[in-house]
Design a protein around this motif. Structure first.
Motif, PDB file in Angstrom:
ATOM      1  N   SER A   5     -75.514  -6.664 -13.729  1.00 43.43           N
ATOM      2  CA  SER A   5     -76.522  -7.066 -13.575  1.00 43.43           C
ATOM      3  C   SER A   5     -77.841  -6.776 -12.927  1.00 43.43           C
ATOM      4  O   SER A   5     -77.274  -6.054 -11.895  1.00 43.43           O
ATOM      5  CB  SER A   5     -76.246  -8.733 -13.611  1.00 43.43           C
ATOM      6  OG  SER A   5     -76.196  -8.917 -12.484  1.00 43.43           O
ATOM      7  N   SER A   6     -78.770  -7.237 -13.026  1.00 42.32           N
ATOM      8  CA  SER A   6     -80.026  -6.884 -11.998  1.00 42.32           C
ATOM      9  C   SER A   6     -79.680  -7.397 -10.629  1.00 42.32           C
ATOM     10  O   SER A   6     -79.899  -6.845  -9.497  1.00 42.32           O
ATOM     11  CB  SER A   6     -81.427  -7.260 -12.473  1.00 42.32           C
ATOM     12  OG  SER A   6     -81.328  -8.536 -12.787  1.00 42.32           O
ATOM     13  N   GLN A   7     -78.989  -8.688 -10.477  1.00 41.57           N
ATOM     14  CA  GLN A   7     -78.825  -9.304  -9.409  1.00 41.57           C
ATOM     15  C   GLN A   7     -77.765  -8.460  -8.678  1.00 41.57           C
ATOM     16  O   GLN A   7     -77.579  -8.463  -7.278  1.00 41.57           O
ATOM     17  CB  GLN A   7     -78.529 -10.803  -9.572  1.00 41.57           C
ATOM     18  CG  GLN A   7     -79.482 -11.650 -10.210  1.00 41.57           C
ATOM     19  CD  GLN A   7     -79.355 -11.651 -11.638  1.00 41.57           C
ATOM     20  OE1 GLN A   7     -78.878 -10.750 -12.398  1.00 41.57           O
ATOM     21  NE2 GLN A   7     -80.124 -12.627 -12.302  1.00 41.57           N
ATOM     22  N   ALA A   8     -76.696  -8.045  -9.285  1.00 41.34           N
ATOM     23  CA  ALA A   8     -75.690  -7.341  -8.725  1.00 41.34           C
ATOM     24  C   ALA A   8     -76.213  -5.891  -8.126  1.00 41.34           C
ATOM     25  O   ALA A   8     -75.572  -5.465  -7.173  1.00 41.34           O
ATOM     26  CB  ALA A   8     -74.531  -7.202  -9.748  1.00 41.34           C
ATOM     27  N   GLN A   9     -76.963  -5.304  -8.954  1.00 43.22           N
ATOM     28  CA  GLN A   9     -77.621  -4.161  -8.604  1.00 43.22           C
ATOM     29  C   GLN A   9     -78.282  -4.239  -7.308  1.00 43.22           C
ATOM     30  O   GLN A   9     -78.157  -3.403  -6.387  1.00 43.22           O
ATOM     31  CB  GLN A   9     -78.568  -3.590  -9.574  1.00 43.22           C
ATOM     32  CG  GLN A   9     -78.150  -3.304 -10.971  1.00 43.22           C
ATOM     33  CD  GLN A   9     -79.188  -2.770 -11.802  1.00 43.22           C
ATOM     34  OE1 GLN A   9     -80.300  -2.257 -11.616  1.00 43.22           O
ATOM     35  NE2 GLN A   9     -79.251  -3.173 -13.098  1.00 43.22           N
ATOM     36  N   HIS A  10     -78.960  -5.258  -7.090  1.00 47.31           N
ATOM     37  CA  HIS A  10     -79.679  -5.590  -5.931  1.00 47.31           C
ATOM     38  C   HIS A  10     -78.610  -5.677  -4.738  1.00 47.31           C
ATOM     39  O   HIS A  10     -78.686  -5.339  -3.423  1.00 47.31           O
ATOM     40  CB  HIS A  10     -80.505  -6.797  -6.154  1.00 47.31           C
ATOM     41  CG  HIS A  10     -81.673  -6.770  -6.917  1.00 47.31           C
ATOM     42  ND1 HIS A  10     -82.402  -7.889  -7.249  1.00 47.31           N
ATOM     43  CD2 HIS A  10     -82.268  -5.553  -7.251  1.00 47.31           C
ATOM     44  CE1 HIS A  10     -83.266  -7.347  -8.169  1.00 47.31           C
ATOM     45  NE2 HIS A  10     -83.253  -5.980  -8.308  1.00 47.31           N
ATOM     46  N   GLN A  11     -77.366  -6.443  -4.916  1.00 47.60           N
ATOM     47  CA  GLN A  11     -76.382  -6.733  -3.981  1.00 47.60           C
ATOM     48  C   GLN A  11     -75.815  -5.034  -3.420  1.00 47.60           C
ATOM     49  O   GLN A  11     -75.844  -5.148  -2.293  1.00 47.60           O
ATOM     50  CB  GLN A  11     -75.370  -7.342  -4.341  1.00 47.60           C
ATOM     51  CG  GLN A  11     -75.561  -8.937  -4.515  1.00 47.60           C
ATOM     52  CD  GLN A  11     -74.747 -10.034  -4.870  1.00 47.60           C
ATOM     53  OE1 GLN A  11     -73.888  -9.481  -5.747  1.00 47.60           O
ATOM     54  NE2 GLN A  11     -74.590 -11.102  -4.426  1.00 47.60           N
TER      55      GLN A  11
END
Length: 252
Positions: free
Chosen positions: A213-219
C-alpha cells in the motif's frame, strides 16, 4: 543484415527501491544504482504524455510515482495493481521495444498462514527469519486487510505487511526478533502502547513487495532514511543492521 543492437535494461530491483525511498527524501537525491533505470522509465512515461520533461531526472519522486500509477490505470489496472510501484507486467509492457527488464521481483500468490493472508514472498521471508531466530512467529495481522484494523492507518491494505505477537518474549528476544526480520529484508520495528493505540507487537513490512500500500511504501522509504515508520517520522529505534531486500539477502 538484422539489427542486433541490444536494448538497454531496467533493473527492477533498483527501480522499485527508488520508488519507495525517493518520495520520502527531503531533496531530489538519487537512490544509488537506480538512476539509469529510472531515467529509462521516466523517458517512456514522458513519451506517453504522462510525465513532464522537467521530471525526467532519475529521481523516482512523488510525481514519477503518480505518473507510473496513471500508466498502470491506462492499462486497466486498479487497486494495488495501480499503486505506482513498477510491477513485472506493467514494466515489461512499458519497455516494449525500448528496454528489457532484469532483476525481476514478484510477490507471488496470496496464501493463508496462521489465520491471516500473506503472499508467498512474505511467507518465505518469515520462514527464514524464524530460522535465524530459532522460534516460530505468531501473526496478529497479515496483509491484504483493508479496513481490518483502523490503528494500522492503511499499512496492511496491501501485501508485505505483518504484525507479529511478542507474547512470551523477553526484551532481549524482542530485539533479536526485529534484528532477524531486518536481516532478511523487512523494515521492522518493535511497537509499544506508548506509541499508539495498540499492544506490544512487531510491525514488519517486506521491502520492495510490489503489492505494498502507499502507506507501507512510505514506511519502507523512511526505514532507509533512518526513521521509525510512524507519523512523527522520528529516529529509528530498532537494532542496526545492513539494510537489504529479500533478493539481496538471498544473493549474499
Amino acid at each position: 543484415m538484422a539489427d542486433v543492437r541490444a536494448l538497454p535494461s531496467v533493473n527492477m530491483e533498483a527501480t522499485v527501491k527508488a520508488a519507495q525511498i525517493d518520495p520520502r527524501r527531503p531533496d531530489n537525491a538519487l537512490t544509488p544504482g537506480a538512476q539509469a533505470s529510472v531515467l529509462l522509465i521516466e523517458q517512456a512515461l514522458r513519451d506517453r504524455k504522462l510525465l513532464d520533461t522537467k521530471y525526467v531526472d532519475g529521481h523516482f519522486g512523488t510525481t514519477t510515482v503518480a505518473a507510473y500509477a496513471a500508466y498502470q490505470k491506462s492499462l486497466g489496472y486498479t487497486g494495488l495493481a495501480a499503486n505506482g510501484l513498477p510491477g513485472k507486467t506493467s514494466l515489461t509492457k512499458l519497455g516494449a521495444g525500448r528496454f528489457t527488464v532484469t532483476r525481476v521481483i514478484e510477490p507471488g500468490a496470496r496464501v493463508p498462514t496462521g489465520g491471516v493472508v500473506i503472499n508467498t514472498r512474505t511467507r518465505a521471508m518469515l520462514t527464514e527469519a524464524e530460522r535465524l531466530l530459532g522460534r516460530t512467529f505468531v501473526l496478529d495481522q497479515g496483509s491484504y486487510n483493508p479496513g481490518g484494523d483502523p490503528t494500522s492507518a492503511g499499512t496492511h491494505d496491501g501485501g508485505g505487511a505483518v504484525d507479529i505477537s511478542v507474547k512470551g518474549m523477553d526484551a532481549a528476544t524482542r530485539t533479536e526478533a526485529v534484528r532477524a526480520l531486518r536481516r532478511v529484508g523487512f523494515a521492522a520495528w518493535l511497537r509499544s502502547p506508548a506509541q499508539g493505540d495498540w499492544p506490544w507487537h512487531i510491525h514488519a513490512v517486506a521491502i520492495s513487495d510490489t503489492d505494498l500500500s502507499s502507506q507501507a511504501q512510505h514506511q519502507v522509504g523512511d526505514y532507509y532514511l533512518g526513521r521509525n515508520g510512524l507519523a512523527d517520522r522520528g529516529p529509528d529505534d530498532g537494532p542496526k543492521v545492513s539494510i537489504r531486500t529479500w533478493e539481496e539477502y538471498r544473493r549474499n
